[in-house]
Motif scaffolding. Structure first.
Motif, mmCIF file in Angstrom:
data_model
loop_
_atom_site.group_PDB
_atom_site.id
_atom_site.type_symbol
_atom_site.label_atom_id
_atom_site.label_comp_id
_atom_site.label_asym_id
_atom_site.label_seq_id
_atom_site.Cartn_x
_atom_site.Cartn_y
_atom_site.Cartn_z
ATOM 1 N N SER A 1 -0.140 -12.679 42.556
ATOM 2 C CA SER A 1 -0.487 -11.765 43.645
ATOM 3 C C SER A 1 -1.850 -12.084 44.260
ATOM 4 O O SER A 1 -2.247 -11.459 45.237
ATOM 5 C CB SER A 1 -0.501 -10.322 43.134
ATOM 6 N N GLY A 2 -2.567 -13.003 43.636
ATOM 7 C CA GLY A 2 -3.889 -13.352 44.130
ATOM 8 C C GLY A 2 -4.968 -12.366 43.735
ATOM 9 O O GLY A 2 -6.076 -12.398 44.258
ATOM 10 N N LEU A 3 -4.656 -11.474 42.788
ATOM 11 C CA LEU A 3 -5.617 -10.456 42.369
ATOM 12 C C LEU A 3 -6.535 -10.918 41.239
ATOM 13 O O LEU A 3 -7.562 -10.291 40.984
ATOM 14 C CB LEU A 3 -4.864 -9.195 41.932
ATOM 15 N N TYR A 4 -6.155 -11.996 40.570
ATOM 16 C CA TYR A 4 -6.922 -12.473 39.420
ATOM 17 C C TYR A 4 -6.708 -13.970 39.309
ATOM 18 O O TYR A 4 -5.570 -14.440 39.431
ATOM 19 C CB TYR A 4 -6.447 -11.739 38.163
ATOM 20 N N ALA A 5 -7.777 -14.721 39.098
ATOM 21 C CA ALA A 5 -7.645 -16.173 39.054
ATOM 22 C C ALA A 5 -8.548 -16.798 37.993
ATOM 23 O O ALA A 5 -9.507 -17.503 38.303
ATOM 24 C CB ALA A 5 -7.949 -16.767 40.421
ATOM 25 N N PRO A 6 -8.252 -16.546 36.705
ATOM 26 C CA PRO A 6 -9.052 -17.194 35.666
ATOM 27 C C PRO A 6 -8.799 -18.699 35.681
ATOM 28 O O PRO A 6 -7.705 -19.161 35.982
ATOM 29 C CB PRO A 6 -8.538 -16.557 34.368
ATOM 30 N N LYS A 7 -9.812 -19.463 35.390
ATOM 31 C CA LYS A 7 -9.670 -20.920 35.357
ATOM 32 C C LYS A 7 -9.122 -21.413 34.025
ATOM 33 O O LYS A 7 -8.632 -22.530 33.919
ATOM 34 C CB LYS A 7 -11.014 -21.564 35.656
ATOM 35 N N HIS A 8 -9.218 -20.552 32.990
ATOM 36 C CA HIS A 8 -8.762 -20.926 31.654
ATOM 37 C C HIS A 8 -7.950 -19.786 31.050
ATOM 38 O O HIS A 8 -8.402 -18.639 31.053
ATOM 39 C CB HIS A 8 -9.955 -21.227 30.738
ATOM 40 N N LEU A 9 -6.772 -20.101 30.547
ATOM 41 C CA LEU A 9 -5.968 -19.138 29.797
ATOM 42 C C LEU A 9 -5.970 -19.582 28.344
ATOM 43 O O LEU A 9 -5.685 -20.746 28.041
ATOM 44 C CB LEU A 9 -4.540 -19.070 30.341
ATOM 45 N N ILE A 10 -6.297 -18.656 27.456
ATOM 46 C CA ILE A 10 -6.373 -18.941 26.022
ATOM 47 C C ILE A 10 -5.149 -18.318 25.367
ATOM 48 O O ILE A 10 -5.039 -17.098 25.271
ATOM 49 C CB ILE A 10 -7.666 -18.371 25.392
ATOM 50 N N ASN A 11 -4.225 -19.148 24.903
ATOM 51 C CA ASN A 11 -2.978 -18.693 24.301
ATOM 52 C C ASN A 11 -3.210 -18.231 22.864
ATOM 53 O O ASN A 11 -3.577 -19.029 22.002
ATOM 54 C CB ASN A 11 -1.945 -19.821 24.338
ATOM 55 N N LEU A 12 -2.992 -16.957 22.613
ATOM 56 C CA LEU A 12 -3.177 -16.395 21.270
ATOM 57 C C LEU A 12 -1.858 -16.260 20.515
ATOM 58 O O LEU A 12 -1.856 -15.960 19.323
ATOM 59 C CB LEU A 12 -3.840 -15.016 21.368
ATOM 60 N N LYS A 13 -0.752 -16.463 21.181
ATOM 61 C CA LYS A 13 0.577 -16.205 20.624
ATOM 62 C C LYS A 13 0.844 -16.956 19.314
ATOM 63 O O LYS A 13 1.530 -16.437 18.442
ATOM 64 C CB LYS A 13 1.638 -16.564 21.665
ATOM 65 N N THR A 14 0.328 -18.147 19.174
ATOM 66 C CA THR A 14 0.628 -18.955 17.986
ATOM 67 C C THR A 14 -0.336 -18.708 16.824
ATOM 68 O O THR A 14 -0.185 -19.320 15.770
ATOM 69 C CB THR A 14 0.612 -20.452 18.340
ATOM 70 N N LEU A 15 -1.292 -17.818 16.995
ATOM 71 C CA LEU A 15 -2.253 -17.557 15.919
ATOM 72 C C LEU A 15 -1.655 -16.557 14.935
ATOM 73 O O LEU A 15 -1.716 -15.348 15.131
ATOM 74 C CB LEU A 15 -3.576 -17.049 16.503
#
Length: 94
Positions: free
Chosen positions: A43-57
């Motif tokens: 939607s263009g409301l948020y644009a982080p440059k890095h996503l940190i995947n926690l799912k596998t922890l």
């Protein structure tokens, strides 16, 4: 709308994830499924440059019972995992 560019990081430990979040600061966002954040990004409301995947922890999904401390639920433990966990059903049957 297309997703803005980002880098997906897959830490192998909670300490590594915390370090990444600290290093990238406001340019990073933790994800474990990503549905809500991807909608915001599209939607263009948020644009982080890095996503940190926690799912596998795995340690964030742990469910433990200690008689002195009680039940401890990891932040990523699902409702279904909690519902079916033997220590939950044994100590908290309701």
């Amino acid at each position: 709308m297309a997703l803005p560019p980002f880098t997906l990081h897959n830490p192998t430990t909670v300490d590594e994830a915390c370090l990444m979040l600290s290093d990238f600061g406001d340019e990073a966002a933790p994800i474990s499924g990503g549905t809500a954040i991807l909608i915001l990004m599209k939607s263009g409301l948020y644009a982080p440059k890095h996503l940190i995947n926690l799912k596998t922890l795995r340690e964030l999904s742990e469910i433990r019972f200690d008689p002195k401390e009680g039940l401890q639920l990891g932040a990523l433990a699902t409702h279904r995992e909690v519902e079916l966990h033997p220590e939950v059903t044994g100590y908290y049957p309701i």
